[in-house]
Design a protein around this motif. Structure first.
Motif, short mmCIF file in Angstrom:
data_model
loop_
_atom_site.label_atom_id
_atom_site.label_comp_id
_atom_site.label_asym_id
_atom_site.label_seq_id
_atom_site.Cartn_x
_atom_site.Cartn_y
_atom_site.Cartn_z
N ALA A 34 68.29 28.34 35.37
CA ALA A 34 68.10 27.99 33.96
C ALA A 34 67.91 26.49 33.82
O ALA A 34 67.08 26.02 33.05
N GLY A 35 68.67 25.72 34.60
CA GLY A 35 68.53 24.27 34.55
C GLY A 35 67.18 23.83 35.09
O GLY A 35 66.51 22.97 34.53
N ILE A 48 61.36 31.06 29.23
CA ILE A 48 61.90 32.23 28.54
C ILE A 48 63.23 32.63 29.15
O ILE A 48 64.20 32.91 28.46
N PHE A 49 63.28 32.60 30.49
CA PHE A 49 64.52 32.91 31.19
C PHE A 49 65.66 32.04 30.68
O PHE A 49 66.74 32.52 30.34
N ASP A 50 65.37 30.73 30.61
CA ASP A 50 66.40 29.79 30.17
C ASP A 50 66.85 30.12 28.75
O ASP A 50 68.04 30.08 28.43
N LYS A 51 65.89 30.47 27.89
CA LYS A 51 66.26 30.75 26.50
C LYS A 51 67.16 31.97 26.41
O LYS A 51 68.12 31.99 25.64
N ILE A 52 66.84 32.98 27.22
CA ILE A 52 67.69 34.18 27.24
C ILE A 52 69.10 33.81 27.70
O ILE A 52 70.10 34.23 27.12
N VAL A 53 69.16 32.99 28.73
CA VAL A 53 70.45 32.57 29.26
C VAL A 53 71.26 31.84 28.19
O VAL A 53 72.46 32.09 28.03
N VAL A 54 70.59 30.97 27.46
CA VAL A 54 71.30 30.22 26.42
C VAL A 54 71.85 31.16 25.36
O VAL A 54 73.01 31.04 24.94
N ILE A 55 71.04 32.13 24.98
CA ILE A 55 71.50 33.11 23.97
C ILE A 55 72.70 33.90 24.51
O ILE A 55 73.72 34.05 23.85
N TYR A 56 72.57 34.34 25.77
CA TYR A 56 73.66 35.05 26.42
C TYR A 56 74.95 34.23 26.38
O TYR A 56 76.03 34.74 26.06
N ASN A 57 74.80 32.94 26.67
CA ASN A 57 75.97 32.06 26.67
C ASN A 57 76.63 32.01 25.31
O ASN A 57 77.84 32.11 25.18
#
Lengths: 333, 315, 320
Positions: free
Chosen positions: C120-121, C127-136
């Motif tokens: 993610a970093g 898109i992957f990063d955005k999903i990860v941020v939402i998950y967080n």
């Protein structure tokens, strides 16, 4: 201008940064070349584009946020068009780079020897033992006492001067014909600065390296450079041999800068102050003489509509015609 | 006559170690500094990083705990009561910092920043205060409306000028300027230096100008002291220091400054090499057996140098 | 370094001593005593009084404390009032389970969080990063017990994939491979819950570290050496970004062991967290005080381990 001594030929180079949805050129139509065995100084104040020029030559900009156009010709290749894979063969191997702050430019968690050996891994077929032999040789070459010991140390264990020597060793490791030194002594004390500059000069003379020396310090330029390009607001405004530039400066900006140095003999006089401030990248006028706003007492017709470089003496180039009748403001502050 | 005397100022930091984390040694950040400051003069304090020049400035400001020595202000020893709320010393000695940006509170308007020392030391009505601030802005060449802006709306040079306006707000007698122009571009630096000279004349101010840049120091200072390892190695007028340096360290520093003299670059380099060589060969006799700088001895009325025997230096 | 470690260990003695006083005082301040619960309208107050006298609860506070601390020093925390067996053995049975669960959780956390955080970093704003941020954000927002109950309901009761309570099935022979697998099987739901909560912090942390490291000058140096981007990540950025995480493992374990209360209670997992809650409910002083002392010791050791790890992985930090 075919010239077999020419190492690097930069033509009409533009580097634009994306701000919101537009690109603004921080390097705006720069043409300049570097020869073998030459120190070319690029001098200017912060925001003039000198460091951007360096990173553009190294191809280190994020392609999503920058737009590069023009030519950087090295051995019949236009570096601007190279893909990453080919560029990586050039970086470190053909062009070495030295940065301003050696503490942050070295990885704090890696031993000195591994940081120097790293470029050898990617550019040579040397065995591990041979690489470390070369590391010791390089440390010796840049004047580090007790290389075997320093090789095993970490950056924080060295002094500022020693760290910068390590950076130089890294840049030299693959014997590149070109070295770009971006403010290599700005973070150092004067006595250390003198040592580092002497070392750079010695190594350059030994290997016939061409060095692009980026600095804001006119003293360093006067001591080191063979040729100088003065940059203002993204453009080269004056270019000349070093002696010619200091003894016979033409462009109003160069003249103003030289006048604002507090030097040994100017003692109690008022220093020259340039009116106004360097315009920001977004507000930069893209037409006409960019320095015009800083010398408002010079009539508009003295400037060119589209300023170009004029050869005022052999190999001495000045942008815009305003240099011809330029005078400092009378009775100015 | 001097109004401020620094006598044998010492700042030592303890080094802790051993099993019980006791004090095992000290860092001698400042080890016996003497200075006397007269009205309207500029005193340069030059040295490389770690020499203790900034510590000196901070100790004078009371920002550093003094281990030993005295600061005598207008005949009174103020070293004990430094940082006391109502001391005139605190009002009369002000400071300008290297990093103008971080020395101005980003959440305060310029008006409140400049007014801070006034509110600390003087009782003015709102109208009087505003009048004073307008005067100050005028002196540092800033427009009136700057008063209502925040620091980030200004350029580096302008911020440094605001720092100066704050420092002179209570009409101090001495300003300690710690590398005030080191972070600035050449043309901006010129502006700030000029203007520091202007207000000096206007207020009869004295400066303690701390810098690593010998060019700037020479331009600004009447009297210059060179520092090394927490001690002064040489002290004298501008002419003493630049025309007749005695201590090898001073010579090294001067020889190392890049000169704008392209024709004589080789001469300059040879000279630098010669001084370095001399330094390498004779380094020991310039310091005592512990590597400590000797005490300053008078060479002339103004010129003092830290040599074992005053003859050693010669010319 | 060993000197420092030894000094730190010696300093723990006064720290634990002060902790013991606090714990003891707090335990005494709690209303009621273990025998309060036995009181019914038919109880003869004399019986209770006799029990109190026998348990030494009528001695002066100082005497009680002295007795407790001397025995504690010998490893004897008395007998559990409710379980009627030695506190040390009841904690011993449970502690193994909790350590097992914590280790499992931490391994799962890192197995998920390390690659996700680093990627993610690296691909920030993808898109992957955005999903990860939402998950967080979501897993930050959901409290432990809600997530635990949802997981329990879904995988335990509805799908019946995993057991809903206990740490091992009855009748499995201890010491066999099947026993180990059975234990692991019981760990999955509570471990997963803990890991999901742990990953958010770790992912967020790593992601920020990577984004930060990308901007560092030494990355530019590495690029200017001609090191390909992917190698710059593996050789420079990832290693430097993992530094704070590595040194935090010690504290992370401490947090898991002493923070296992919710998860163990929800999944009826017989660990020390569950024991702690039960003991508070039954005013089982001897167990409570022993557990709090244990948490104290673990925390002190965890901090020390973190500091040691830090000095091992970061050459700039020296323990002395």
């Amino acid at each position: 201008m075919e010239n077999e001594n020419q190492l690097l030929d930069i033509n009409h180079l533009h580097t634009g940064f994306r701000i919101k949805d537009d690109f603004y050129d921080a390097v705006d139509d720069v043409s300049i070349s570097l020869e073998k065995n030459e120190i070319l100084a690029i001098v200017g104040e912060s925001g003039c584009g000198k460091s951007t020029l360096a990173t553009t030559i190294m191809g280190l900009h994020d392609p999503n946020k920058t737009k590069v156009a023009g030519e950087v010709i090295y051995q019949d290749l236009n570096l601007v068009d190279l893909n990453e894979e080919l560029y990586n063969k050039i970086r470190g191997n053909d062009i070495g780079m030295i940065f301003q702050d050696p503490l942050s430019a070295l990885n704090p968690l890696m031993r000195i020897q591994d940081q120097i050996a790293e470029s050898l891994i990617f550019h040579t077929k040397l065995s591990k033992e041979k690489r470390y032999e070369r590391v010791l040789e390089l440390l010796e070459q840049v004047g580090i006492p007790n290389p075997p010991r320093v090789a095993k140390q970490y950056p924080h264990e060295l002094s500022g001067g020693m760290r910068q020597r390590v950076m130089i060793a890294i840049a030299l490791s693959c014997k590149p014909p070109i070295i770009i030194a971006d403010e290599p002594t700005t973070a150092l004390d004067v006595t250390i600065q003198a040592q580092i500059l002497d070392l750079l000069k010695e190594l350059q003379e030994e290997n016939g390296t061409g060095i692009i020396l980026i600095t804001h310090d006119l003293g360093v330029v006067a001591e080191m450079a063979d040729r100088v390009a003065v940059m203002y607001a993204g453009q080269v405004v004056e270019e000349a041999e070093v002696g010619e530039l200091f003894n016979n400066p033409k462009h109003p900006y160069t003249r103003s800068l030289l006048n604002s140095i507090p030097q040994m003999d100017s003692e109690n006089d008022e220093l020259h102050v340039i009116d106004g401030v360097v315009p920001s990248l977004v507000k930069l006028p893209r037409k006409g003489c960019r320095f015009a706003a800083r010398i408002p007492w010079i009539a508009a017709e003295e400037h060119e509509e589209n300023p170009v470089m004029h050869e005022v003496a052999p190999n001495h180039f000045v942008r815009c015609t305003c240099y011809k009748n330029f005078h400092f403001e009378e009775g100015g502050e | 006559m001097s109004f401020l005397e620094i006598e044998d100022l010492k700042v030592h930091y303890p080094i802790r170690g051993g099993f019980f984390n006791t004090v095992v040694d000290h860092v001698y950040a400042l080890d016996g500094i003497n200075m006397s400051i007269e009205r309207g003069k500029t005193y340069g304090l030059v040295g490389e990083s770690g020499s203790g020049k900034s510590t000196t400035g901070k100790a004078i400001m009371g920002l550093e705990k003094i281990t030993d020595g005295r600061i005598i202000y207008e005949g009174k020893d103020v070293s004990k009561q430094i940082r006391g709320k109502n001391s005139t010393y605190n009002r009369d000695v002000q400071m300008i910092f290297q990093d103008a940006t971080s020395s101005l509170n980003p959440k305060k308007r310029v008006r409140d920043i400049i007014a801070e020392p006034i509110r600390n030391f003087e009782r003015l009505t709102e109208g009087e205060e505003k009048k004073r601030i307008l005067e100050l802005l005028d002196i540092v060449g800033m427009p009136e409306d700057a008063m209502y802006k925040y620091p980030h709306e200004f350029s580096g040079g302008q911020k440094q000028r605001l720092g100066v306006a704050r420092a002179v707000a209570c009409r101090p007698k001495l300003i300690v300027a710690d590398e005030p122009v080191s972070a600035l571009d050449l043309s901006v630096q010129a502006q700030v230096l000029n203007f520091m000279k202007d207000i000096q004349e206007e207020y009869g101010l004295s400066y303690l100008f701390i810098s690593h840049d010998l060019g700037v120091v020479k331009h600004m200072c009447d009297h210059i002291s060179i520092m090394y390892r927490g001690r002064l190695v040489e002290s004298g007028t501008r002419e003493d220091i630049y025309k007749d340096p005695q201590h090898i360290y001073t010579k090294r520093l001067i020889a190392a400054i890049p000169e704008i003299d392209t024709e004589n670059r080789e001469v300059h380099k040879a000279n630098r090499r010669r001084v370095e060589e001399e330094y390498r060969q004779n380094e020991k006799q310039y310091y005592d057996e512990n590597g400590k700088v000797y005490d300053l001895k008078s060479l002339t009325d103004t010129h003092k140098v830290a040599l074992k025997n005053i003859e050693v230096g010669g010319n | 370094m060993w000197k420092t470690v030894l000094r730190r260990v010696l300093f723990m003695i006064p720290q634990l001593f002060i902790l013991s006083i606090l714990i003891f005082a707090l335990a005494k301040l709690m209303p009621g005593d273990p025998f309060t619960g036995l009181i019914t309208p038919d109880t003869d107050p004399k019986t209770i009084e006799a029990l109190r006298e026998a348990a030494g609860l009528n001695d002066s506070i100082l005497v009680q404390y002295g007795r407790w601390i001397t025995n504690a020093f010998k490893g004897d925390f008395g007998v559990s009032y409710t379980h009627k067996i030695a506190v040390s053995s009841i904690i011993g049975q449970r502690a193994g389970n909790t350590v097992f669960l914590s280790l499992f959780t931490i391994i799962m956390t890192y197995v998920i969080a390390l690659p996700v955080g680093l990627l993610a970093g690296r691909y920030q704003n993808s898109i992957f990063d955005k999903i990860v941020v939402i998950y967080n954000y979501i897993s930050y927002a959901v409290p432990t017990f809600v997530l635990g109950l949802v997981i329990l309901f879904l995988f335990g009761y509805q799908l019946q994939w995993f057991p809903t309570s206990g740490s091992v099935d009855v009748g499995v022979t201890s010491g066999t491979f099947a026993y180990f697998m059975n234990k692991l099987y019981h760990l999955i739901l509570p471990g997963l819950t803990g890991a999901i909560l742990g990953t958010a912090t770790t992912i967020q942390y790593l992601r920020n570290e990577v984004i930060d490291a990308k901007q560092q000058d030494f990355v530019k140096t590495a690029r200017s050496k001609g090191v390909p981007v992917s190698k710059v990540y593996s050789r420079h950025i990832f290693r430097n970004s993992m530094l704070p995480i590595t040194s935090n493992i010690g504290m992370e374990l401490v947090a898991l062991i002493s923070g296992s209360i919710f998860i163990e209670t929800i999944f009826a997992y017989p660990g020390i967290g569950q024991l702690f809650i039960q003991s508070i409910g039954s005013r089982d002083y001897s167990v409570i005080t022993a557990l709090v002392m244990l948490f104290g010791v673990i925390t002190l050791i965890g901090t020390l381990v973190s500091d040691i790890l830090m000095s091992v992985v970061d050459p700039r930090i020296r323990l002395d």
